[in-house]
Scaffold this motif. Structure first.
Motif, mmCIF file in Angstrom:
data_model
loop_
_atom_site.group_PDB
_atom_site.id
_atom_site.type_symbol
_atom_site.label_atom_id
_atom_site.label_comp_id
_atom_site.label_asym_id
_atom_site.label_seq_id
_atom_site.Cartn_x
_atom_site.Cartn_y
_atom_site.Cartn_z
ATOM 1 N N GLN A 114 -14.882 5.896 4.019
ATOM 2 C CA GLN A 114 -14.205 6.567 2.918
ATOM 3 C C GLN A 114 -14.933 7.819 2.414
ATOM 4 O O GLN A 114 -14.334 8.884 2.256
ATOM 5 C CB GLN A 114 -13.973 5.579 1.764
ATOM 6 C CG GLN A 114 -12.943 4.503 2.065
ATOM 7 C CD GLN A 114 -13.512 3.256 2.710
ATOM 8 O OE1 GLN A 114 -14.318 3.338 3.640
ATOM 9 N NE2 GLN A 114 -13.111 2.082 2.232
ATOM 10 N N ASP B 29 -15.296 -3.280 2.394
ATOM 11 C CA ASP B 29 -16.532 -3.292 1.613
ATOM 12 C C ASP B 29 -16.783 -4.618 0.901
ATOM 13 O O ASP B 29 -17.551 -4.677 -0.056
ATOM 14 C CB ASP B 29 -16.528 -2.146 0.591
ATOM 15 C CG ASP B 29 -15.414 -2.285 -0.442
ATOM 16 O OD1 ASP B 29 -14.604 -3.226 -0.334
ATOM 17 O OD2 ASP B 29 -15.362 -1.449 -1.357
ATOM 18 N N GLY C 220 -10.939 -2.585 0.698
ATOM 19 C CA GLY C 220 -11.286 -1.508 1.615
ATOM 20 C C GLY C 220 -10.642 -1.625 2.986
ATOM 21 O O GLY C 220 -10.963 -0.834 3.878
ATOM 22 N N ALA D 294 -7.402 2.629 2.374
ATOM 23 C CA ALA D 294 -7.795 3.473 1.249
ATOM 24 C C ALA D 294 -6.799 4.618 1.121
ATOM 25 O O ALA D 294 -6.290 5.135 2.121
ATOM 26 C CB ALA D 294 -9.209 4.020 1.436
ATOM 27 N N TYR E 282 -10.745 8.806 -3.788
ATOM 28 C CA TYR E 282 -10.110 7.777 -2.968
ATOM 29 C C TYR E 282 -10.110 6.459 -3.726
ATOM 30 O O TYR E 282 -10.965 6.203 -4.576
ATOM 31 C CB TYR E 282 -10.779 7.623 -1.592
ATOM 32 C CG TYR E 282 -12.202 7.127 -1.598
ATOM 33 C CD1 TYR E 282 -12.491 5.760 -1.632
ATOM 34 C CD2 TYR E 282 -13.264 8.023 -1.555
ATOM 35 C CE1 TYR E 282 -13.794 5.305 -1.622
ATOM 36 C CE2 TYR E 282 -14.579 7.577 -1.542
ATOM 37 C CZ TYR E 282 -14.841 6.218 -1.574
ATOM 38 O OH TYR E 282 -16.130 5.772 -1.576
ATOM 39 N N THR E 283 -9.108 5.639 -3.404
ATOM 40 C CA THR E 283 -8.941 4.321 -4.011
ATOM 41 C C THR E 283 -8.852 3.292 -2.901
ATOM 42 O O THR E 283 -8.014 3.417 -1.995
ATOM 43 C CB THR E 283 -7.655 4.272 -4.859
ATOM 44 O OG1 THR E 283 -7.714 5.279 -5.865
ATOM 45 C CG2 THR E 283 -7.490 2.899 -5.504
ATOM 46 N N ASN E 284 -9.719 2.293 -2.946
ATOM 47 C CA ASN E 284 -9.668 1.231 -1.943
ATOM 48 C C ASN E 284 -8.559 0.241 -2.264
ATOM 49 O O ASN E 284 -8.337 -0.100 -3.426
ATOM 50 C CB ASN E 284 -11.003 0.487 -1.892
ATOM 51 C CG ASN E 284 -12.064 1.246 -1.126
ATOM 52 O OD1 ASN E 284 -11.759 2.124 -0.313
ATOM 53 N ND2 ASN E 284 -13.320 0.918 -1.371
ATOM 54 N N TYR E 285 -7.895 -0.228 -1.221
ATOM 55 C CA TYR E 285 -6.897 -1.275 -1.344
ATOM 56 C C TYR E 285 -7.387 -2.511 -0.577
ATOM 57 O O TYR E 285 -7.895 -2.398 0.548
ATOM 58 C CB TYR E 285 -5.554 -0.838 -0.760
ATOM 59 C CG TYR E 285 -4.854 0.272 -1.498
ATOM 60 C CD1 TYR E 285 -5.057 0.502 -2.856
ATOM 61 C CD2 TYR E 285 -3.958 1.111 -0.832
ATOM 62 C CE1 TYR E 285 -4.403 1.528 -3.533
ATOM 63 C CE2 TYR E 285 -3.292 2.130 -1.496
ATOM 64 C CZ TYR E 285 -3.525 2.336 -2.845
ATOM 65 O OH TYR E 285 -2.866 3.349 -3.507
ATOM 66 N N ALA F 24 -9.468 1.632 6.500
ATOM 67 C CA ALA F 24 -10.768 2.128 6.074
ATOM 68 C C ALA F 24 -11.861 1.126 6.423
ATOM 69 O O ALA F 24 -11.678 0.224 7.254
ATOM 70 C CB ALA F 24 -10.724 2.407 4.572
ATOM 71 N N TRP G 21 0.827 -1.203 0.000
ATOM 72 C CA TRP G 21 0.000 0.000 0.000
ATOM 73 C C TRP G 21 0.869 1.264 0.000
ATOM 74 O O TRP G 21 0.557 2.236 -0.691
ATOM 75 C CB TRP G 21 -0.904 0.010 1.232
ATOM 76 C CG TRP G 21 -1.851 -1.149 1.336
ATOM 77 C CD1 TRP G 21 -2.361 -1.898 0.306
ATOM 78 C CD2 TRP G 21 -2.408 -1.694 2.528
ATOM 79 N NE1 TRP G 21 -3.189 -2.871 0.794
ATOM 80 C CE2 TRP G 21 -3.244 -2.780 2.152
ATOM 81 C CE3 TRP G 21 -2.284 -1.384 3.890
ATOM 82 C CZ2 TRP G 21 -3.951 -3.533 3.082
ATOM 83 C CZ3 TRP G 21 -2.982 -2.133 4.814
ATOM 84 C CH2 TRP G 21 -3.804 -3.197 4.410
#
Length: 258
Positions: A225, A182, A248, A251, A242-245, A179, A56
Motif C-alpha cells: 500500500q 496486515d 488489507g 485497499a 489509502y484505506t484498507n478493506y 493489497a 468493496w
C-alpha cells in the motif's frame, strides 16, 4: 511465504505472476488470460473474494460520490464487464456518463451485453484501448476509476501519468486493488485459500486453472500500500491516501489533481 512484492521503483512491467518475462511480453500474456476468463470473470470474482468484492466496490463508489449531473464524466479503466461503471451511473441517479475502457475486447463484449440488459447503454460507451495510451484529450474527465486492474498494466507509472493527464483540475483518481494483508493469521489463511483453492475453483468454473494461478501470483507481486501510494504521488497527484478493506486483502487508493 517470502515477500515477492515489487516496489515503487518498478518490476511489474516484467512480472507475469512469479515469472519474469521480457519487456513487451506481459501485455500479450495478460490479454490471453482475460480472453479465456471473460464470460466467467464476475463469477470468479465472487469466488476469489468470497463475495467481498461487491462490498468493496460499493465502498469505492460511495467514496467517489458521483455528482447527479449530466455533465459529470467518469473514465473506468480495465472495467470491461461494467461492474464499477454500472454502480457509478446508478449512484448518480442515471445522470452521469461513464466511459468503460479495456484493452480486452472479450471483456468489453460482456460489459456491453450486460449494459443493454440493464437499460444503461445510453449512459455508457465502451472503448477498446490501452491504459498506457488513453485516446482522450487532456483534462476531459471528472474522475478516473480502476478496480482490480492496475496490477495487470505492465507500465503502471505510465498509466498513472495518463490518468493525471485526462483528469480535469479537481478531478479524482480512485484505485481499488488487492493489497498486502496486515493482520496476523489472516495472512496465512488468505495465502492458503489463494494458492490452493482459487486455481482449483477456476478449473471447475471456467475450465482454466492457469489464468487464476497468474492472478493470485500477480496480487503477491503488486507493491504494498505505502509503495503504491508513492507511485500515485510521483504521477503528480495530491492528497494521496489509502484505506484498507478486510485486513488489507484489498485497499482503496485515492488521489486528487489539484
Amino acid at each position: 511465504m517470502a515477500d515477492e512484492r515489487t516496489s515503487a521503483d518498478g518490476g511489474m512491467e516484467t512480472s507475469y505472476g512469479f515469472r519474469d518475462v521480457g519487456v513487451g511480453e506481459k501485455q500479450g500474456l495478460v490479454n490471453t488470460v482475460f480472453h479465456k476468463v471473460a464470460k466467467r470473470y464476475d463469477v470468479m470474482n465472487d469466488v476469489m473474494s468470497v463475495g467481498l468484492h461487491r462490498v468493496w466496490k460499493d465502498s469505492m463508489v460511495a467514496a467517489l460520490n458521483p455528482r447527479r449531473s449530466e455533465t459529470y464524466r467518469v473514465l473506468d479503466v480495465a472495467g470491461g464487464t461494467g461492474d464499477i461503471a454500472f454502480r457509478i451511473i446508478e449512484a448518480s441517479d442515471r445522470k452521469a456518463h461513464a466511459t468503460v475502457l479495456d484493452i480486452n475486447g472479450s471483456m468489453l463484449a460482456v460489459g456491453a451485453e450486460r449494459a443493454e440488459k440493464r437499460g444503461l447503454s445510453s449512459h455508457l460507451d465502451f472503448v477498446e484501448a490501452n491504459a498506457e495510451a488513453l485516446p482522450f484529450p487532456d483534462r476531459h474527465f471528472d474522475a478516473y476509476t480502476i478496480a482490480f486492474g492496475i496490477r495487470n498494466v505492465p507500465r503502471i507509472d505510465v498509466a498513472l501519468g495518463e490518468a493525471y493527464r485526462v483528469l480535469k483540475r479537481g478531478g479524482r483518481l480512485l484505485v481499488l486493488e488487492f493489497a498486502a494483508v496486515d493482520m496476523p493469521v489472516l495472512d496465512q489463511v488468505y495465502d492458503a485459500w489463494s494458492f490452493n483453492a482459487i486455481p482449483r475453483f477456476g478449473q471447475m468454473i471456467t475450465g482454466e486453472a492457469e489464468p487464476y494461478q497468474y492472478l493470485v501470483e500477480s496480487i503477491r507481486k503488486f507493491p504494498a500500500q505505502a509503495e503504491f501510494a508513492r507511485m500515485i504521488e510521483a504521477a503528480g497527484f495530491s492528497r494521496v491516501t489509502y484505506t484498507n478493506y478486510t485486513g488489507g486483502i484489498a485497499a482503496l487508493h485515492s488521489g486528487w489533481k489539484i
